[in-house]
Design an enzyme around this catalytic site. Structure first.
Site, short mmCIF file in Angstrom:
data_model
loop_
_atom_site.label_atom_id
_atom_site.label_comp_id
_atom_site.label_asym_id
_atom_site.label_seq_id
_atom_site.Cartn_x
_atom_site.Cartn_y
_atom_site.Cartn_z
N GLY A 46 18.04 -27.88 39.19
CA GLY A 46 17.66 -29.21 38.75
C GLY A 46 18.88 -30.10 38.66
O GLY A 46 20.02 -29.61 38.58
N GLN A 51 24.12 -37.03 36.16
CA GLN A 51 25.04 -35.99 36.63
C GLN A 51 25.76 -36.39 37.92
O GLN A 51 26.75 -35.78 38.29
CB GLN A 51 24.30 -34.66 36.83
CG GLN A 51 23.80 -34.05 35.53
CD GLN A 51 23.16 -32.70 35.77
OE1 GLN A 51 21.99 -32.62 36.10
NE2 GLN A 51 23.94 -31.64 35.61
N CYS A 89 24.54 -25.35 33.11
CA CYS A 89 24.44 -26.74 33.56
C CYS A 89 25.51 -26.99 34.61
O CYS A 89 26.66 -26.59 34.42
CB CYS A 89 24.64 -27.68 32.37
SG CYS A 89 24.58 -29.42 32.79
N LEU A 90 25.13 -27.65 35.70
CA LEU A 90 26.11 -27.95 36.75
C LEU A 90 27.23 -28.85 36.23
O LEU A 90 28.32 -28.86 36.79
CB LEU A 90 25.42 -28.62 37.94
CG LEU A 90 24.42 -27.73 38.70
CD1 LEU A 90 23.65 -28.56 39.72
CD2 LEU A 90 25.13 -26.57 39.38
N HIS A 131 15.62 -29.55 29.95
CA HIS A 131 17.07 -29.71 30.14
C HIS A 131 17.37 -31.04 30.85
O HIS A 131 18.24 -31.80 30.42
CB HIS A 131 17.59 -28.51 30.94
CG HIS A 131 19.06 -28.56 31.24
ND1 HIS A 131 19.95 -27.67 30.70
CD2 HIS A 131 19.78 -29.38 32.05
CE1 HIS A 131 21.17 -27.95 31.15
NE2 HIS A 131 21.09 -28.98 31.97
N GLU A 132 16.65 -31.31 31.93
CA GLU A 132 16.93 -32.52 32.71
C GLU A 132 16.55 -33.78 31.94
O GLU A 132 17.24 -34.79 32.01
CB GLU A 132 16.19 -32.49 34.05
CG GLU A 132 16.54 -31.34 34.97
CD GLU A 132 18.02 -31.15 35.19
OE1 GLU A 132 18.81 -32.10 35.01
OE2 GLU A 132 18.41 -30.02 35.53
N HIS A 135 19.20 -34.85 29.71
CA HIS A 135 20.27 -35.59 30.38
C HIS A 135 19.98 -37.10 30.39
O HIS A 135 20.89 -37.91 30.27
CB HIS A 135 20.42 -35.13 31.84
CG HIS A 135 21.30 -33.92 32.03
ND1 HIS A 135 22.63 -33.90 31.68
CD2 HIS A 135 21.03 -32.70 32.57
CE1 HIS A 135 23.15 -32.71 31.99
NE2 HIS A 135 22.19 -31.96 32.52
#
Ligand code: ZN
Length: 166
Positions: A46, A51, A89-90, A131-132, A135
């Site tokens: 995702g 991000q 997380c990226l 999670h997204e 963000h």
């Protein structure tokens, strides 16, 4: 196709609330395409627009690698149950931590044609959606971790299906 730079923890853009998308434009379409390319390139499941440094309410998720979901202005309308597991997380490379999330979520969003839709997700999909969407509010999972953040040892990561970066 373009890969964008993934912003990392400590950068201010990851702490801001994102703005609603009010119309589909070539620029937003390009953002979505680039977000998908960037997510797949990074082997993530995702990615949220902040991000890649864009404060718009756009999220892409693909938990299987062949089922991309695009969410514009998403909001969670229903949750139930609970799951506790490792999350990464990226934007927080090399780390993971234990986070409790709902085991089921229903999300309402707009698609690429700005048409409303709803999607139900459980387990990893539910976790990725939560999670997204965090963000988009400028929140990172590290603030929800139970116990210490752990270092991910990449040689072992491939064997751990539970460890996904989003
Ligand atoms: Zn993330």
């Amino acid at each position: 196709m373009a890969i964008r730079n993934i912003r990392e923890i400590g950068e201010e853009v990851l702490t801001k609330r994102c703005k609603e998308v009010t119309e589909m434009t070539p620029r937003v379409r390009e953002l979505i395409e680039d977000m998908l390319d960037t997510m797949y390139e990074a082997n993530g499941v995702g990615l949220a627009a902040p991000q890649v440094g864009v404060l718009k309410r756009v999220v892409v998720i693909d938990v299987t690698g062949e089922d991309p979901h695009i969410f514009i202005n998403p909001r969670i309308v229903e949750t139930s149950g609970e799951q506790t597991g490792q999350e990464g997380c990226l934007s927080v490379p090399g780390k993971s931590g234990q986070v409790t999330r709902p085991n089921y979520v229903k999300v309402a969003a707009l698609d690429v044609n700005m048409k409303p839709f709803e999607l139900e997700g459980t387990e990893l999909l539910a976790r990725a959606i939560c999670h997204e969407l965090d963000h988009l509010e400028g929140r990172l999972y590290v603030d929800k971790v139970e116990g210490p953040l752990q270092d991910v040892r990449y040689d072992e990561e491939a064997e751990d299906e539970e460890q996904e970066e989003v």
